[in-house]
Scaffold this motif. Structure first.
Motif, PDB file in Angstrom:
ATOM      1  N   ARG A  24      -9.362   3.881  -8.449  1.00 38.52           N
ATOM      2  CA  ARG A  24      -9.390   5.293  -8.831  1.00 38.52           C
ATOM      3  C   ARG A  24      -8.303   5.672  -9.832  1.00 38.52           C
ATOM      4  O   ARG A  24      -8.388   6.744 -10.450  1.00 38.52           O
ATOM      5  CB  ARG A  24      -9.267   6.149  -7.577  1.00 38.52           C
ATOM      6  N   GLY A  25      -7.305   4.832  -9.974  1.00 35.92           N
ATOM      7  CA  GLY A  25      -6.251   5.156 -10.927  1.00 35.92           C
ATOM      8  C   GLY A  25      -6.032   4.094 -11.983  1.00 35.92           C
ATOM      9  O   GLY A  25      -5.062   4.157 -12.743  1.00 35.92           O
ATOM     10  N   ARG A  26      -6.962   3.116 -12.040  1.00 31.89           N
ATOM     11  CA  ARG A  26      -6.820   1.999 -12.982  1.00 31.89           C
ATOM     12  C   ARG A  26      -5.403   1.425 -12.894  1.00 31.89           C
ATOM     13  O   ARG A  26      -4.745   1.166 -13.895  1.00 31.89           O
ATOM     14  CB  ARG A  26      -7.133   2.443 -14.401  1.00 31.89           C
ATOM     15  N   LYS A  27      -4.977   1.228 -11.660  1.00 29.45           N
ATOM     16  CA  LYS A  27      -3.636   0.705 -11.403  1.00 29.45           C
ATOM     17  C   LYS A  27      -3.691  -0.805 -11.224  1.00 29.45           C
ATOM     18  O   LYS A  27      -4.754  -1.376 -10.975  1.00 29.45           O
ATOM     19  CB  LYS A  27      -3.045   1.371 -10.162  1.00 29.45           C
ATOM     20  N   ARG A  28      -2.555  -1.442 -11.325  1.00 32.59           N
ATOM     21  CA  ARG A  28      -2.503  -2.899 -11.291  1.00 32.59           C
ATOM     22  C   ARG A  28      -1.384  -3.377 -10.383  1.00 32.59           C
ATOM     23  O   ARG A  28      -0.319  -2.756 -10.312  1.00 32.59           O
ATOM     24  CB  ARG A  28      -2.259  -3.467 -12.688  1.00 32.59           C
ATOM     25  N   VAL A  29      -1.618  -4.516  -9.743  1.00 35.02           N
ATOM     26  CA  VAL A  29      -0.567  -5.258  -9.055  1.00 35.02           C
ATOM     27  C   VAL A  29      -0.415  -6.571  -9.808  1.00 35.02           C
ATOM     28  O   VAL A  29      -1.389  -7.317  -9.976  1.00 35.02           O
ATOM     29  CB  VAL A  29      -0.918  -5.525  -7.583  1.00 35.02           C
ATOM     30  N   ALA A  30       0.776  -6.844 -10.281  1.00 33.70           N
ATOM     31  CA  ALA A  30       1.027  -8.035 -11.097  1.00 33.70           C
ATOM     32  C   ALA A  30       2.244  -8.773 -10.558  1.00 33.70           C
ATOM     33  O   ALA A  30       2.968  -8.280  -9.684  1.00 33.70           O
ATOM     34  CB  ALA A  30       1.236  -7.645 -12.558  1.00 33.70           C
ATOM     35  N   GLY A  31       2.450  -9.946 -11.083  1.00 34.76           N
ATOM     36  CA  GLY A  31       3.648 -10.710 -10.754  1.00 34.76           C
ATOM     37  C   GLY A  31       4.347 -11.124 -12.025  1.00 34.76           C
ATOM     38  O   GLY A  31       3.760 -11.118 -13.115  1.00 34.76           O
ATOM     39  N   ASN A  51       0.813  -1.215   0.000  1.00 29.13           N
ATOM     40  CA  ASN A  51       0.000   0.000   0.000  1.00 29.13           C
ATOM     41  C   ASN A  51       0.848   1.267   0.000  1.00 29.13           C
ATOM     42  O   ASN A  51       0.411   2.311  -0.480  1.00 29.13           O
ATOM     43  CB  ASN A  51      -0.925  -0.003   1.222  1.00 29.13           C
ATOM     44  N   ALA A  52       2.064   1.160   0.513  1.00 26.36           N
ATOM     45  CA  ALA A  52       2.941   2.332   0.553  1.00 26.36           C
ATOM     46  C   ALA A  52       3.371   2.774  -0.844  1.00 26.36           C
ATOM     47  O   ALA A  52       3.708   3.948  -1.053  1.00 26.36           O
ATOM     48  CB  ALA A  52       4.177   2.010   1.397  1.00 26.36           C
ATOM     49  N   TYR A  53       3.353   1.853  -1.799  1.00 24.25           N
ATOM     50  CA  TYR A  53       3.875   2.157  -3.128  1.00 24.25           C
ATOM     51  C   TYR A  53       2.789   2.470  -4.152  1.00 24.25           C
ATOM     52  O   TYR A  53       3.076   3.098  -5.181  1.00 24.25           O
ATOM     53  CB  TYR A  53       4.732   0.985  -3.629  1.00 24.25           C
ATOM     54  N   LEU A  54       1.564   2.061  -3.895  1.00 23.98           N
ATOM     55  CA  LEU A  54       0.504   2.260  -4.883  1.00 23.98           C
ATOM     56  C   LEU A  54       0.290   3.730  -5.250  1.00 23.98           C
ATOM     57  O   LEU A  54       0.082   4.046  -6.434  1.00 23.98           O
ATOM     58  CB  LEU A  54      -0.808   1.635  -4.393  1.00 23.98           C
ATOM     59  N   PRO A  55       0.329   4.685  -4.280  1.00 27.88           N
ATOM     60  CA  PRO A  55       0.154   6.092  -4.674  1.00 27.88           C
ATOM     61  C   PRO A  55       1.254   6.605  -5.600  1.00 27.88           C
ATOM     62  O   PRO A  55       1.049   7.600  -6.311  1.00 27.88           O
ATOM     63  CB  PRO A  55       0.186   6.839  -3.335  1.00 27.88           C
ATOM     64  N   MET A  56       2.402   5.951  -5.612  1.00 25.62           N
ATOM     65  CA  MET A  56       3.502   6.399  -6.462  1.00 25.62           C
ATOM     66  C   MET A  56       3.257   6.081  -7.936  1.00 25.62           C
ATOM     67  O   MET A  56       3.922   6.636  -8.810  1.00 25.62           O
ATOM     68  CB  MET A  56       4.817   5.745  -6.024  1.00 25.62           C
ATOM     69  N   LEU A  57       2.305   5.170  -8.206  1.00 23.47           N
ATOM     70  CA  LEU A  57       1.994   4.823  -9.590  1.00 23.47           C
ATOM     71  C   LEU A  57       1.157   5.900 -10.250  1.00 23.47           C
ATOM     72  O   LEU A  57       0.252   6.463  -9.640  1.00 23.47           O
ATOM     73  CB  LEU A  57       1.222   3.506  -9.647  1.00 23.47           C
ATOM     74  N   ASP A  58       1.440   6.158 -11.522  1.00 15.93           N
ATOM     75  CA  ASP A  58       0.605   7.047 -12.320  1.00 15.93           C
ATOM     76  C   ASP A  58      -0.662   6.288 -12.738  1.00 15.93           C
ATOM     77  O   ASP A  58      -0.776   5.075 -12.519  1.00 15.93           O
ATOM     78  CB  ASP A  58       1.385   7.517 -13.547  1.00 15.93           C
TER      79      ASP A  58
END
Length: 351
Positions: free
Chosen positions: A285-292, A254-261
């Motif tokens: 809210r940012g259409r961000k993704r967590v992947a492996g 969670n600490a890194y997700l806001p750093m994503l555009d």
């Protein structure tokens, strides 16, 4: 005829590695026999020896970052000849018939890739034994060419740490001007920095340790972000298109997700295991993704070796003797290595 050789093995979970004799299979028509000249030491070797993942088979000979010279080839092998410089990475076989294998993604083989060690040979059912040995026999489809000019003594970690970081950088289209964050600056992280930088990206190392700043710039990073500095983190909101997360232990994403555009992705390549609770709001809210991402296929791993030869990208290594492997495991667990151990297999002459 079986080929006798020597290596270092762990006889049980958590045991010290010790010298042993072993048999390598007789050459099949499509096999390559190689003399192992260098073998990298991966953190997964330590996990496997301790049976941290519960799948270990003993006695075990670790090692899946292998560089060597061809000793002999089977009658159907045309790509290699005696004396060629070659390499073998994390896998030595797959079904070669499924959709993933046809796409060159043998690491995702529907029948399961055969790991270089602690796997099962598809023909004999025997447990595969790795590169902590003087010689290995491998199916030719899984043998890589080492390009001229690539330092053999430093090339071995490219076969795991290198491809583990190169593959997601390629899959997510990193190139000139891409904004990439690299979390963690160990064996994987330092390769991520070097490779992303060579691709032309603007690379920021994200770390909890202020002492890593000088190292980060020395490896080619363009910027350094101390993740415990609240003001700096606030300024970094929306900074990255891609974050390569190389941290090998459980940590708070969670600490890194806001750093994503917007449309950014954080790719996990270091940790295997449970994740903490993940807040969905930044993703939605940012259409961000967590992947492996895992390793790459054979074709992509060859592409990596060629890229590194062209760009002169090599890991930072400490060369050790074979009889120093147990000490190396202890040091690796303490993060006392900059940044990868490589075994000089010429030091294993007799037992």
């Amino acid at each position: 005829m079986m080929r006798k050789t020597i290596g270092y093995a762990a006889k049980s979970a958590g045991a010290l590695l010790e010298p042993c004799e072993l048999d390598r299979r007789a050459l099949r028509d499509n096999d390559v026999a190689l003399q192992v000249t260098y073998c990298g030491v991966c953190h997964s070797d330590l996990h496997q020896v301790r049976n941290d993942w519960g799948t270990a088979k003993f006695p075990m000979i670790p090692g899946h970052e292998i560089v060597g010279k061809v000793l002999d080839v089977g009658p159907r092998v045309s790509r290699f000849k005696r004396g060629d410089s070659v390499a073998v990475g994390c896998m030595v076989d797959s079904c070669k018939a499924c959709d993933q294998c046809h796409k060159g993604e043998e690491q995702f083989c529907r029948e399961g890739m055969v790991a270089t060690y602690n796997g099962r040979d598809r023909t004999s059912g025997e447990v595969t034994l790795g590169g902590y040995s003087k010689m290995k026999v491998v199916r030719d489809d899984f043998v890589l060419s080492v390009p001229p000019g690539l330092d053999l003594s430093r090339a071995a970690p490219l076969l795991c740490a290198g491809i583990t970081t190169y593959s997601p950088l390629r899959e997510w289209g990193v190139g000139v001007g891409s904004r990439v964050g690299v979390v963690g600056l160990g064996g994987l992280g330092h390769m991520g920095v070097k490779i992303a930088s060579a691709m032309g990206a603007h690379v920021t190392v994200v770390s909890t340790s202020p002492g890593k700043e000088e190292e980060a710039f020395g490896l080619g990073a363009d910027a350094f972000l101390l993740s415990t500095d609240a003001a700096a983190v606030e300024k970094a909101v929306g900074s990255f298109e891609l974050i390569l997360d190389t941290v090998p232990v459980q940590h708070d994403l969670n600490a890194y997700l806001p750093m994503l555009d917007v449309d950014g992705t954080i790719v996990l390549v270091g940790q295997l295991g449970p994740m903490g609770e993940l807040g969905s709001a930044p993703l939605v809210r940012g259409r961000k993704r967590v992947a492996g991402s895992f390793i790459g296929g054979v074709k992509q791993t060859q592409e990596l070796l060629d890229f590194c030869a062209r760009k002169n990208v090599l890991p930072e290594c400490e060369i050790i003797r074979m009889d120093q492997i147990n000490e190396a495991f202890v040091r690796m667990e303490k993060s006392d290595v900059r940044y990868r151990f490589v075994i000089d297999m010429s030091t294993l002459d007799s037992i």
